[in-house]
Design a protein around this motif. Structure first.
Motif, short mmCIF file in Angstrom:
data_model
loop_
_atom_site.label_atom_id
_atom_site.label_comp_id
_atom_site.label_asym_id
_atom_site.label_seq_id
_atom_site.Cartn_x
_atom_site.Cartn_y
_atom_site.Cartn_z
N ILE A 42 -2.80 19.82 13.71
CA ILE A 42 -1.85 18.93 14.36
C ILE A 42 -0.46 19.46 14.05
O ILE A 42 -0.07 19.55 12.88
N VAL A 43 0.30 19.81 15.09
CA VAL A 43 1.63 20.39 14.91
C VAL A 43 2.65 19.46 15.55
O VAL A 43 2.70 19.31 16.77
N ASP A 44 3.45 18.81 14.71
CA ASP A 44 4.48 17.90 15.21
C ASP A 44 5.55 17.76 14.16
O ASP A 44 5.25 17.52 12.99
N ASP A 45 6.81 17.90 14.56
CA ASP A 45 7.91 17.78 13.60
C ASP A 45 8.21 16.33 13.24
O ASP A 45 8.93 16.07 12.28
N GLU A 46 7.65 15.40 13.98
CA GLU A 46 7.79 13.97 13.65
C GLU A 46 6.64 13.61 12.72
O GLU A 46 5.51 13.34 13.17
N LYS A 47 6.91 13.62 11.42
CA LYS A 47 5.85 13.43 10.42
C LYS A 47 5.04 12.15 10.63
O LYS A 47 3.82 12.18 10.54
N PRO A 48 5.67 11.00 10.96
CA PRO A 48 4.87 9.78 11.17
C PRO A 48 3.86 9.93 12.32
O PRO A 48 2.75 9.41 12.22
N ILE A 49 4.23 10.65 13.36
CA ILE A 49 3.30 10.87 14.47
C ILE A 49 2.14 11.74 14.02
O ILE A 49 0.97 11.44 14.30
#
Length: 90
Positions: A6-13
């Protein structure tokens, strides 16, 4: 077991996605930017990548160019809604 990056800079997402996918029985690893994702891709085998499009540094499109020849299925995650953006993703 199926391994998902899972690659996302929005840690909560990313954490929320990981919780749901783990509960469904998948092994998940999170990366919070493109560079972190590249390091993980080079060290581990993944069956699927959930990839955010808009990230600082290496964005999802640039990362996709790197992993294209690895034959790893990718699902883009994006909040973009303009037609031009959707066509680029397709």
């Amino acid at each position: 077991m199926i391994n998902i990056l899972i690659v996302d800079d929005e840690k909560p997402i990313a954490v929320l996605l990981k919780m749901g996918m783990t509960k469904a029985g998948y092994n998940c690893v999170c990366a919070y930017d493109g560079n972190d994702a590249l390091e993980k891709i080079e060290k581990h085998l993944f069956d699927l990548i959930l990839l955010d499009v808009m990230m600082p540094g290496i964005d999802g499109f640039e990362l996709m160019e790197y992993i294209r020849d690895m034959n790893i299925p990718v699902v883009f995650l994006t909040a973009k809604c303009a037609l031009d953006d959707k066509l680029k993703i397709s």
